[in-house]
Design a protein around this motif. Structure first.
Motif, PDB file in Angstrom:
ATOM      1  N   ALA A  83     -54.271 -90.537-147.543  1.00 30.78           N
ATOM      2  CA  ALA A  83     -53.818 -89.724-146.771  1.00 30.78           C
ATOM      3  C   ALA A  83     -55.229 -89.075-145.757  1.00 30.78           C
ATOM      4  CB  ALA A  83     -53.130 -88.444-147.015  1.00 30.78           C
ATOM      5  N   THR A  84     -55.111 -88.902-144.493  1.00 31.68           N
ATOM      6  CA  THR A  84     -56.212 -88.341-143.704  1.00 31.68           C
ATOM      7  C   THR A  84     -55.606 -86.949-143.256  1.00 31.68           C
ATOM      8  OG1 THR A  84     -56.921 -90.586-143.139  1.00 31.68           O
ATOM      9  CG2 THR A  84     -57.589 -88.706-141.882  1.00 31.68           C
ATOM     10  N   LEU A  85     -56.642 -85.843-143.523  1.00 31.10           N
ATOM     11  CA  LEU A  85     -56.155 -84.594-143.113  1.00 31.10           C
ATOM     12  C   LEU A  85     -56.911 -84.474-141.976  1.00 31.10           C
ATOM     13  CD1 LEU A  85     -54.545 -82.073-143.971  1.00 31.10           C
ATOM     14  CD2 LEU A  85     -56.708 -81.220-144.762  1.00 31.10           C
ATOM     15  N   GLU A  86     -56.171 -84.291-140.894  1.00 31.14           N
ATOM     16  CA  GLU A  86     -56.844 -83.628-139.359  1.00 31.14           C
ATOM     17  C   GLU A  86     -56.887 -82.461-139.035  1.00 31.14           C
ATOM     18  OE1 GLU A  86     -56.146 -86.869-136.353  1.00 31.14           O
ATOM     19  OE2 GLU A  86     -54.845 -88.077-138.096  1.00 31.14           O
ATOM     20  N   LYS A  87     -57.739 -81.884-138.075  1.00 30.68           N
ATOM     21  CA  LYS A  87     -57.632 -80.587-137.597  1.00 30.68           C
ATOM     22  C   LYS A  87     -57.764 -80.612-136.134  1.00 30.68           C
ATOM     23  CE  LYS A  87     -60.660 -78.657-141.242  1.00 30.68           C
ATOM     24  NZ  LYS A  87     -61.657 -77.765-141.807  1.00 30.68           N
ATOM     25  N   ILE A  88     -57.213 -79.452-135.635  1.00 29.05           N
ATOM     26  CA  ILE A  88     -57.393 -79.006-134.293  1.00 29.05           C
ATOM     27  C   ILE A  88     -57.399 -77.767-134.327  1.00 29.05           C
ATOM     28  CG2 ILE A  88     -54.781 -78.844-134.109  1.00 29.05           C
ATOM     29  CD1 ILE A  88     -55.024 -79.808-131.282  1.00 29.05           C
ATOM     30  N   GLU A  89     -58.296 -77.110-133.282  1.00 33.37           N
ATOM     31  CA  GLU A  89     -58.584 -75.559-133.125  1.00 33.37           C
ATOM     32  C   GLU A  89     -58.696 -75.092-131.875  1.00 33.37           C
ATOM     33  OE1 GLU A  89     -63.169 -74.485-133.460  1.00 33.37           O
ATOM     34  OE2 GLU A  89     -62.560 -75.635-135.244  1.00 33.37           O
ATOM     35  N   ALA A  90     -58.509 -73.811-131.721  1.00 34.32           N
ATOM     36  CA  ALA A  90     -58.523 -73.213-130.581  1.00 34.32           C
ATOM     37  C   ALA A  90     -59.378 -71.904-130.835  1.00 34.32           C
ATOM     38  CB  ALA A  90     -57.232 -72.898-130.001  1.00 34.32           C
ATOM     39  N   ILE A  91     -60.151 -71.503-129.762  1.00 36.87           N
ATOM     40  CA  ILE A  91     -60.922 -70.167-130.007  1.00 36.87           C
ATOM     41  C   ILE A  91     -60.525 -69.481-128.735  1.00 36.87           C
ATOM     42  CG2 ILE A  91     -62.994 -68.811-130.093  1.00 36.87           C
ATOM     43  CD1 ILE A  91     -64.043 -71.515-131.718  1.00 36.87           C
ATOM     44  N   ILE A  92     -59.964 -68.415-128.828  1.00 36.39           N
ATOM     45  CA  ILE A  92     -59.370 -67.701-127.640  1.00 36.39           C
ATOM     46  C   ILE A  92     -60.189 -66.279-127.596  1.00 36.39           C
ATOM     47  CG2 ILE A  92     -57.250 -66.680-126.442  1.00 36.39           C
ATOM     48  CD1 ILE A  92     -56.835 -68.724-129.352  1.00 36.39           C
ATOM     49  N   GLU A  93     -60.770 -65.589-126.389  1.00 38.34           N
ATOM     50  CA  GLU A  93     -61.627 -64.511-126.224  1.00 38.34           C
ATOM     51  C   GLU A  93     -60.323 -63.521-125.700  1.00 38.34           C
ATOM     52  OE1 GLU A  93     -65.282 -64.273-124.539  1.00 38.34           O
ATOM     53  OE2 GLU A  93     -66.000 -66.024-125.489  1.00 38.34           O
ATOM     54  N   ILE A  94     -60.240 -62.465-126.237  1.00 39.37           N
ATOM     55  CA  ILE A  94     -59.365 -61.530-126.030  1.00 39.37           C
ATOM     56  C   ILE A  94     -60.050 -60.087-125.674  1.00 39.37           C
ATOM     57  CG2 ILE A  94     -57.314 -62.520-126.966  1.00 39.37           C
ATOM     58  CD1 ILE A  94     -57.681 -60.358-129.094  1.00 39.37           C
ATOM     59  N   GLU A 142     -62.274 -62.010-130.629  1.00 37.01           N
ATOM     60  CA  GLU A 142     -62.057 -63.473-130.741  1.00 37.01           C
ATOM     61  C   GLU A 142     -60.886 -63.905-131.715  1.00 37.01           C
ATOM     62  OE1 GLU A 142     -65.483 -66.682-130.281  1.00 37.01           O
ATOM     63  OE2 GLU A 142     -64.826 -66.751-132.556  1.00 37.01           O
ATOM     64  N   VAL A 143     -60.184 -64.687-131.203  1.00 29.52           N
ATOM     65  CA  VAL A 143     -58.877 -65.309-132.033  1.00 29.52           C
ATOM     66  C   VAL A 143     -59.215 -66.686-132.185  1.00 29.52           C
ATOM     67  CG1 VAL A 143     -56.299 -65.532-132.631  1.00 29.52           C
ATOM     68  CG2 VAL A 143     -57.326 -63.741-131.157  1.00 29.52           C
ATOM     69  N   LYS A 144     -59.346 -67.274-133.525  1.00 29.74           N
ATOM     70  CA  LYS A 144     -59.630 -68.450-133.823  1.00 29.74           C
ATOM     71  C   LYS A 144     -58.382 -68.908-134.551  1.00 29.74           C
ATOM     72  CE  LYS A 144     -63.225 -71.613-135.912  1.00 29.74           C
ATOM     73  NZ  LYS A 144     -64.359 -71.621-136.466  1.00 29.74           N
ATOM     74  N   TRP A 145     -57.802 -70.112-134.105  1.00 25.50           N
ATOM     75  CA  TRP A 145     -56.690 -70.751-134.968  1.00 25.50           C
ATOM     76  C   TRP A 145     -57.024 -72.209-135.208  1.00 25.50           C
ATOM     77  CZ3 TRP A 145     -54.161 -74.914-132.762  1.00 25.50           C
ATOM     78  CH2 TRP A 145     -53.111 -75.461-133.571  1.00 25.50           C
ATOM     79  N   ILE A 146     -56.771 -72.668-136.310  1.00 23.71           N
ATOM     80  CA  ILE A 146     -57.189 -73.907-136.857  1.00 23.71           C
ATOM     81  C   ILE A 146     -55.838 -74.387-137.715  1.00 23.71           C
ATOM     82  CG2 ILE A 146     -58.569 -75.265-138.257  1.00 23.71           C
ATOM     83  CD1 ILE A 146     -60.609 -73.185-138.243  1.00 23.71           C
ATOM     84  N   ALA A 147     -55.406 -75.501-137.257  1.00 21.29           N
ATOM     85  CA  ALA A 147     -54.226 -76.368-137.873  1.00 21.29           C
ATOM     86  C   ALA A 147     -54.941 -77.467-138.605  1.00 21.29           C
ATOM     87  CB  ALA A 147     -53.067 -76.485-136.903  1.00 21.29           C
TER      88      ALA A 147
END
Length: 149
Positions: free
Chosen positions: A2-13, A111-116
């Motif tokens: 299995a390959t674990l992949e990532k996606i992320e977003a960094i949002i300035e608030i 800064e809100v950081k979200w990683i999946a």
């Protein structure tokens, strides 16, 4: 394998990290009131904020109908949360799906950081860009709500 992949977003608030985190952690009360797309949030087990067997069932308006999430890690002092999706439509496309959220001070705001992290059920499955966009919109609208309050 299995390959674990990532996606992320960094949002300035604009909101300071502590205030944003406190409001975010009160998601059960705040989200259905602020966002029409969150129809309801039901705690199935535990208090809805603690690590372990705490489950939360979220009913959405739109293409994603509902999701049940388990909080795997939380640190209120560091303003971090990790959750796993354990039941949802998206698990047809992803064998597993885990999200990480952190809120850190930055300048006069935060800064809100979200990683999946996810594993696709097949190579044809696209990256979860729509989920990323959905959450970025949620984080920004929560910031606007706090700024108005």
């Amino acid at each position: 394998m299995a390959t674990l992949e990532k996606i992320e977003a960094i949002i300035e608030i604009k909101t300071n990290a502590d205030k944003y985190w406190r409001t975010f952690r009160d998601y059960r009360t705040v989200f259905p009131k602020v966002f029409s797309k969150y129809r309801s949030i039901e705690i199935l087990e535990g208090d809805g904020k603690s690590v372990g067997s705490v489950l939360r069932h979220i009913t959405f308006e739109g293409s994603l109908k509902s999701a049940t999430e388990k909080i795997e890690a939380v640190d209120d002092e560091k303003r971090t949360l990790t959750y796993a999706v354990i039941d949802a439509d998206i698990l047809q496309d992803y064998k597993n799906y885990k999200g990480h959220i952190s809120v850190t001070p930055k300048g006069n705001g935060s800064e809100v950081k979200w990683i999946a992290e996810y594993e696709k059920a097949s190579q044809e499955v696209p990256d979860p860009i729509s989920i990323k966009d959905y959450l970025v919109d949620t984080f920004l609208k929560l910031d606007a709500y706090i700024q108005k309050a």
